[in-house]
Design a protein around this motif. Structure first.
Motif, PDB file in Angstrom:
ATOM      1  N   VAL A   1      92.659  65.625 115.887  1.00 59.46           N
ATOM      2  CA  VAL A   1      91.871  64.498 116.387  1.00 59.46           C
ATOM      3  C   VAL A   1      91.658  64.718 117.886  1.00 59.46           C
ATOM      4  CG1 VAL A   1      91.713  62.007 116.699  1.00 59.46           C
ATOM      5  CG2 VAL A   1      92.829  62.933 114.660  1.00 59.46           C
ATOM      6  N   ILE A   2      90.424  64.631 118.312  1.00 58.48           N
ATOM      7  CA  ILE A   2      90.112  64.739 119.731  1.00 58.48           C
ATOM      8  C   ILE A   2      90.039  63.331 120.309  1.00 58.48           C
ATOM      9  CG2 ILE A   2      88.381  65.463 121.423  1.00 58.48           C
ATOM     10  CD1 ILE A   2      87.569  67.663 119.479  1.00 58.48           C
TER      11      ILE A   2
ATOM     12  N   ILE B   1      87.303  57.842 123.478  1.00 55.58           N
ATOM     13  CA  ILE B   1      86.486  58.341 122.377  1.00 55.58           C
ATOM     14  C   ILE B   1      87.442  59.025 121.405  1.00 55.58           C
ATOM     15  CG2 ILE B   1      84.646  59.893 121.637  1.00 55.58           C
ATOM     16  CD1 ILE B   1      83.360  59.604 124.337  1.00 55.58           C
ATOM     17  N   VAL B   2      87.515  58.527 120.193  1.00 59.31           N
ATOM     18  CA  VAL B   2      88.420  59.051 119.170  1.00 59.31           C
ATOM     19  C   VAL B   2      87.569  59.735 118.105  1.00 59.31           C
ATOM     20  CG1 VAL B   2      90.243  58.499 117.526  1.00 59.31           C
ATOM     21  CG2 VAL B   2      90.018  57.162 119.643  1.00 59.31           C
TER      22      VAL B   2
ATOM     23  N   PHE C   1      77.874  57.595 114.200  1.00 59.56           N
ATOM     24  CA  PHE C   1      77.696  58.620 113.167  1.00 59.56           C
ATOM     25  C   PHE C   1      76.432  59.440 113.444  1.00 59.56           C
ATOM     26  CE2 PHE C   1      80.166  55.244 111.262  1.00 59.56           C
ATOM     27  CZ  PHE C   1      81.163  55.913 110.581  1.00 59.56           C
ATOM     28  N   ASN C   2      76.001  59.476 114.725  1.00 56.57           N
ATOM     29  CA  ASN C   2      74.745  60.148 115.069  1.00 56.57           C
ATOM     30  C   ASN C   2      74.929  61.594 115.474  1.00 56.57           C
ATOM     31  OD1 ASN C   2      76.137  59.170 117.356  1.00 56.57           O
ATOM     32  ND2 ASN C   2      74.297  59.366 118.610  1.00 56.57           N
ATOM     33  N   THR C   3      76.143  62.130 115.348  1.00 57.65           N
ATOM     34  CA  THR C   3      76.394  63.540 115.640  1.00 57.65           C
ATOM     35  C   THR C   3      77.080  64.167 114.439  1.00 57.65           C
ATOM     36  OG1 THR C   3      78.602  63.197 116.588  1.00 57.65           O
ATOM     37  CG2 THR C   3      76.703  62.943 118.081  1.00 57.65           C
ATOM     38  N   GLY C   4      77.330  65.460 114.525  1.00 52.11           N
ATOM     39  CA  GLY C   4      78.010  66.144 113.430  1.00 52.11           C
ATOM     40  C   GLY C   4      79.461  65.733 113.285  1.00 52.11           C
ATOM     41  N   HIS C   5      80.008  65.060 114.289  1.00 55.77           N
ATOM     42  CA  HIS C   5      81.403  64.624 114.255  1.00 55.77           C
ATOM     43  C   HIS C   5      81.456  63.114 114.476  1.00 55.77           C
ATOM     44  CE1 HIS C   5      82.837  68.776 114.339  1.00 55.77           C
ATOM     45  NE2 HIS C   5      81.948  69.001 115.281  1.00 55.77           N
ATOM     46  N   PRO C   6      81.619  62.328 113.408  1.00 49.22           N
ATOM     47  CA  PRO C   6      81.739  60.873 113.586  1.00 49.22           C
ATOM     48  C   PRO C   6      82.876  60.536 114.550  1.00 49.22           C
ATOM     49  CG  PRO C   6      81.468  61.422 111.269  1.00 49.22           C
ATOM     50  CD  PRO C   6      81.674  62.719 111.983  1.00 49.22           C
ATOM     51  N   HIS C   7      82.654  59.537 115.381  1.00 45.48           N
ATOM     52  CA  HIS C   7      83.651  59.190 116.395  1.00 45.48           C
ATOM     53  C   HIS C   7      83.544  57.712 116.730  1.00 45.48           C
ATOM     54  CE1 HIS C   7      79.926  60.419 118.458  1.00 45.48           C
ATOM     55  NE2 HIS C   7      80.218  59.485 119.339  1.00 45.48           N
ATOM     56  N   THR C   8      84.541  57.225 117.439  1.00 45.45           N
ATOM     57  CA  THR C   8      84.612  55.818 117.801  1.00 45.45           C
ATOM     58  C   THR C   8      84.788  55.679 119.307  1.00 45.45           C
ATOM     59  OG1 THR C   8      85.625  55.253 115.671  1.00 45.45           O
ATOM     60  CG2 THR C   8      85.866  53.660 117.453  1.00 45.45           C
ATOM     61  N   HIS C   9      83.977  54.797 119.911  1.00 45.85           N
ATOM     62  CA  HIS C   9      84.148  54.422 121.312  1.00 45.85           C
ATOM     63  C   HIS C   9      85.001  53.163 121.361  1.00 45.85           C
ATOM     64  CE1 HIS C   9      81.051  57.077 123.228  1.00 45.85           C
ATOM     65  NE2 HIS C   9      80.625  57.115 121.970  1.00 45.85           N
ATOM     66  N   VAL C  10      86.092  53.221 122.105  1.00 47.81           N
ATOM     67  CA  VAL C  10      86.991  52.077 122.249  1.00 47.81           C
ATOM     68  C   VAL C  10      87.066  51.715 123.730  1.00 47.81           C
ATOM     69  CG1 VAL C  10      89.294  51.139 121.808  1.00 47.81           C
ATOM     70  CG2 VAL C  10      88.352  52.907 120.289  1.00 47.81           C
ATOM     71  N   ILE C  11      86.899  50.431 124.024  1.00 45.11           N
ATOM     72  CA  ILE C  11      87.044  49.925 125.392  1.00 45.11           C
ATOM     73  C   ILE C  11      88.220  48.957 125.404  1.00 45.11           C
ATOM     74  CG2 ILE C  11      85.927  48.760 127.321  1.00 45.11           C
ATOM     75  CD1 ILE C  11      83.239  49.425 126.084  1.00 45.11           C
ATOM     76  N   VAL C  12      89.180  49.200 126.284  1.00 39.61           N
ATOM     77  CA  VAL C  12      90.389  48.387 126.371  1.00 39.61           C
ATOM     78  C   VAL C  12      90.428  47.706 127.733  1.00 39.61           C
ATOM     79  CG1 VAL C  12      92.911  48.369 126.273  1.00 39.61           C
ATOM     80  CG2 VAL C  12      91.615  49.972 124.853  1.00 39.61           C
ATOM     81  N   ARG C  13      90.633  46.409 127.716  1.00 36.32           N
ATOM     82  CA  ARG C  13      90.741  45.677 128.980  1.00 36.32           C
ATOM     83  C   ARG C  13      91.970  46.140 129.757  1.00 36.32           C
ATOM     84  NH1 ARG C  13      91.577  39.146 130.034  1.00 36.32           N
ATOM     85  NH2 ARG C  13      91.053  39.229 132.271  1.00 36.32           N
ATOM     86  N   GLY C  14      91.843  46.219 131.081  1.00 35.33           N
ATOM     87  CA  GLY C  14      92.934  46.700 131.919  1.00 35.33           C
ATOM     88  C   GLY C  14      93.947  45.638 132.277  1.00 35.33           C
TER      89      GLY C  14
ATOM     90  N   ILE D   1      98.204  59.018 122.417  1.00 36.08           N
ATOM     91  CA  ILE D   1      97.181  58.417 121.548  1.00 36.08           C
ATOM     92  C   ILE D   1      96.673  59.446 120.550  1.00 36.08           C
ATOM     93  CG2 ILE D   1      94.923  57.305 121.522  1.00 36.08           C
ATOM     94  CD1 ILE D   1      95.493  56.223 124.269  1.00 36.08           C
ATOM     95  N   ARG D   2      96.505  60.678 121.006  1.00 33.84           N
ATOM     96  CA  ARG D   2      96.004  61.712 120.107  1.00 33.84           C
ATOM     97  C   ARG D   2      96.979  61.957 118.957  1.00 33.84           C
ATOM     98  NH1 ARG D   2      95.202  66.952 123.217  1.00 33.84           N
ATOM     99  NH2 ARG D   2      97.410  67.251 122.792  1.00 33.84           N
ATOM    100  N   GLU D   3      98.276  62.015 119.270  1.00 31.79           N
ATOM    101  CA  GLU D   3      99.266  62.261 118.223  1.00 31.79           C
ATOM    102  C   GLU D   3      99.335  61.087 117.244  1.00 31.79           C
ATOM    103  OE1 GLU D   3     100.824  64.978 117.640  1.00 31.79           O
ATOM    104  OE2 GLU D   3     100.149  66.049 119.426  1.00 31.79           O
ATOM    105  N   ARG D   4      99.230  59.866 117.757  1.00 33.14           N
ATOM    106  CA  ARG D   4      99.242  58.709 116.862  1.00 33.14           C
ATOM    107  C   ARG D   4      98.026  58.732 115.932  1.00 33.14           C
ATOM    108  NH1 ARG D   4     104.318  57.505 116.507  1.00 33.14           N
ATOM    109  NH2 ARG D   4     105.160  56.125 118.124  1.00 33.14           N
ATOM    110  N   ALA D   5      96.857  59.086 116.470  1.00 24.87           N
ATOM    111  CA  ALA D   5      95.660  59.164 115.627  1.00 24.87           C
ATOM    112  C   ALA D   5      95.812  60.248 114.569  1.00 24.87           C
ATOM    113  CB  ALA D   5      94.437  59.429 116.499  1.00 24.87           C
ATOM    114  N   ALA D   6      96.372  61.400 114.959  1.00 17.88           N
ATOM    115  CA  ALA D   6      96.553  62.489 113.996  1.00 17.88           C
ATOM    116  C   ALA D   6      97.525  62.090 112.887  1.00 17.88           C
ATOM    117  CB  ALA D   6      97.050  63.735 114.728  1.00 17.88           C
ATOM    118  N   GLU D   7      98.573  61.337 113.234  1.00 25.04           N
ATOM    119  CA  GLU D   7      99.513  60.858 112.216  1.00 25.04           C
ATOM    120  C   GLU D   7      98.793  60.028 111.157  1.00 25.04           C
ATOM    121  OE1 GLU D   7     102.404  58.624 114.296  1.00 25.04           O
ATOM    122  OE2 GLU D   7     103.478  60.359 115.106  1.00 25.04           O
TER     123      GLU D   7
END
Length: 658
Positions: free
Chosen positions: A76-77, A141-142, A180-193, A212-218
């Protein structure tokens, strides 16, 4: 103690036995906590800030995961950015929110839908307005490598953010959009500071980069299962012939010695075949050389070279997709990548074929420009906010914007050196009696821009500017930052496509080119040929309108041709606007002052004009990009034959625009 109320303090000096026991116990607690965070109980090292913020211990723990498990784990990138909201940051946050919800990002081409932890639809404007005064926000971006196997990414995103909340020990205020507009579906996440208590949310660097990357991969592993040997082998074998930086290359880089040599021999036959095949590919690319002892020497700077090759390959594929969508098959020689920093970089003129996004995370955009040299150029224009939207077929001129200290910076440094390290308009006029106040004000605007960008200069309470001895170095750094954000200057020559300029009763880009003493060289192919044909037809139209004469194959143009055509178009547009506004139009001749409220820009075939509204009438004058920051404000200026000198606001020290 017999009861909760019984308490008998025992007084003693610092250093007595009781105190030693207390400190010893405290030391053991701190040592245990430090060990749990991944540190050691020994002497503390240099402070680097890595342990500041929530999730520090979890991030380091996840970073030390078993390498074999990580090898089989689904990839997961995750790209992370901390966006500051001070100054114009909130405007940028609104623009980012609009951008991720733009048209065409869903599977069926509809606009993106903003959702949150508990709602499938969130009002983005209302959500962001509640964060006024926040210091920053986090943007992620996940992108799961196997994201195409998910029908919907909402559930994965919500479970991921729930894990993140557990790791950070706080509730998070976040929204997301799936793309889903690219070859790799992804999600934009915005988190309040802000955390749950309303304090600034600080996340440890280790958790941002790895946690975060390791949690997503799990989670993806739980959903799809870990990769099997066949999946892994197929993916790695595909890297052998790639002209980009690969995981095999990174392994070779880790093992190379000071002489940049590595052995082809792997720990097993499969690894050996991978390394040998990849090294042969690198040799074919001129990036590796085989030695006599079974070792290979890698070229100097090979990592940067492979990274640039990968970027170039991505660009070529982007261009090919754009042409394929239009049913065009250009020759490879007619595709070019515009390099504004190259020593031989020159301006190009052409029409915009496509505008796109090259890096969603950094908001970097590109243009595909069919130029008069017959080639189509890929132009990195930097941040999207630096260039307003362009209509399809618009004709533009691309000019390199290399970082360089300007004459204005040298003048500021000279004035400050003669004035005790201070700069202001009065000091400038004393230093150079021939300078005008309007000219000095351009230097003030330069300093204000540098101050807002990064504090390279400081404004004193009396309105003067404190100029450091290394001001020119700071100006160079400021220009380098600007060049990264906007590596080129894009000038719109015509908002109308070429075919509409041939018989337009307006002063068009074609007319300006024809009247010029030296025409731009045109290639007999592509857009160059199209411009050549359009110029020929435009000359015929001008002759028919008695605005030009053709004698013995030579065309002469009536004096004042451009002014005549511009006035015709201006009067037609003014008549339409007069009906719309219910006010009469008044022309502004050269030498006259212009005062009023700037309402909006008006696009005509001959260029863009500013609509200035007065108490009982309105006028149209040449537009400047900086005016768009002052819509609805009072402006004044002096009309000149070559443009207009503006003043925003009123008063001697108000900023002016020349």
């Amino acid at each position: 103690m017999a009861t909760d109320d019984m308490f008998e303090p025992k007084l003693g000096r610092i250093g007595d036995r009781g105190g030693k026991r207390a400190r010893s116990y405290l030391s053991r607690v701190l040592a245990a906590a430090n060990l749990a965070r991944g540190g050691s109980g020994g002497r503390r090292g240099a402070f680097a800030g890595a342990r500041i913020g929530r999730g520090a211990g979890v991030g380091r723990l996840l970073a030390q995961r078993d390498r074999y498990a990580a090898y089989r784990q689904r990839r997961v990138i995750v790209k992370t950015r901390i966006a500051k909201l001070a100054g114009k940051g909130m405007d940028g946050a609104r623009a980012h929110l609009r951008y991720i919800q733009r048209d065409g990002v869903t599977r069926d081409g509809r606009p993106g839908e903003l959702y949150g932890p508990d709602a499938d639809k969130v009002d983005g404007k209302r959500w962001l307005d509640g964060h006024a005064g926040d210091r920053h926000q986090f943007r992620f971006i996940v992108s799961p490598e196997d994201g195409d196997q998910y029908a919907d990414l909402k559930d994965l995103t919500r479970r991921l953010m729930a894990r993140v909340e557990q790791d950070l020990d706080t509730r998070l205020d976040w929204v997301a959009v799936d793309h889903f507009n690219t070859g790799h579906p992804h999600t934009h996440v915005i988190v309040r500071g802000k955390d749950i208590s309303g304090r600034d949310l600080v996340i440890a660097p280790d958790y941002l980069t790895r946690g975060i990357r390791e949690r997503a991969a799990e989670l993806v592993d739980l959903d799809l299962g870990p990769r099997n040997d066949r999946n892994i082998e197929a993916r790695v074998r595909a890297e052998i012939d790639q002209e980009r930086l690969t995981s095999i290359d990174r392994q070779l880089f880790r093992e190379m010695d000071d002489e940049r040599t590595v052995a082809a021999l792997g720990r097993d036959p499969f690894q050996h075949s991978l390394r040998t095949g990849r090294l042969q590919t690198l040799a074919r690319l001129g990036l590796a050389e085989r030695l006599n002892d079974g070792r290979w020497q890698l070229a100097e700077g090979i990592e940067d070279t492979l990274r640039r090759m990968g970027e170039r390959g991505d660009i070529i594929r982007t261009m090919q997709r754009a042409f394929t969508a239009r049913g065009i098959a250009p020759a490879a020689a007619d595709l070019a990548i515009y390099e504004p920093m190259a020593p031989d970089a020159r301006p190009i003129t052409g029409r915009v074929l496509e505008r796109g996004l090259s890096d969603e995370h950094r908001d970097r955009h590109y243009l595909l420009v069919e130029a008069t040299d017959g080639r189509t150029h890929y132009v990195d224009i930097g941040k999207g906010e630096t260039l307003a939207p362009l209509p399809a077929g618009a004709i533009v001129r691309i000019t390199p914007a290399p970082p360089a200290v300007r004459a204005v910076d040298r003048t500021i440094a000279a004035v400050a050196a003669a004035n005790g390290g201070r700069y202001d308009v009065d000091a400038h006029l004393r230093h150079d009696p021939g300078a005008t106040e309007a000219f000095a004000q351009t230097h003030v605007r330069r300093l204000e821009a540098m101050r807002r960008k990064g504090g390279a200069v400081e404004r004193a309470a009396d309105g003067s500017w404190i100029i450091a001895p290394d001001h020119l170095d700071r100006a160079q750094a400021y220009e380098a930052t600007r060049a990264r954000e906007a590596p080129v200057r894009v000038e719109t020559l015509s908002a109308q496509p070429l075919d509409r300029l041939i018989d337009a009763e307006a002063a068009t880009w074609l007319d300006r080119e024809l009247v010029a003493a030296v025409l731009e060289p045109l290639r007999d192919a592509g857009f160059g040929q199209a411009v050549r044909d359009a110029q020929r037809q435009r000359r015929q139209w001008l002759v028919a309108q008695e605005l030009a004469e053709e004698t013995l194959g030579r065309t002469t143009y009536r004096p004042g041709l451009l002014a005549t055509l511009q006035r015709r178009e201006l009067l037609r547009a003014a008549a339409r606007l007069s009906d719309e506004l219910g006010r009469p139009f008044v022309e502004t001749p050269a030498g006259a002052r212009v005062e009023g409220i700037y309402r909006r820009a008006v696009d005509l075939a001959g260029g863009r004009f500013a609509l200035i509204e007065k108490s009982r009438e309105f006028t149209l004058v040449p537009w400047r990009p900086v005016l768009d920051r002052h819509v609805g404000k009072a402006v004044s200026g002096l009309m000149r034959s070559d443009g207009i000198s503006w003043s925003i606001g009123r008063g001697r020290n108000g900023p002016s625009i020349s």
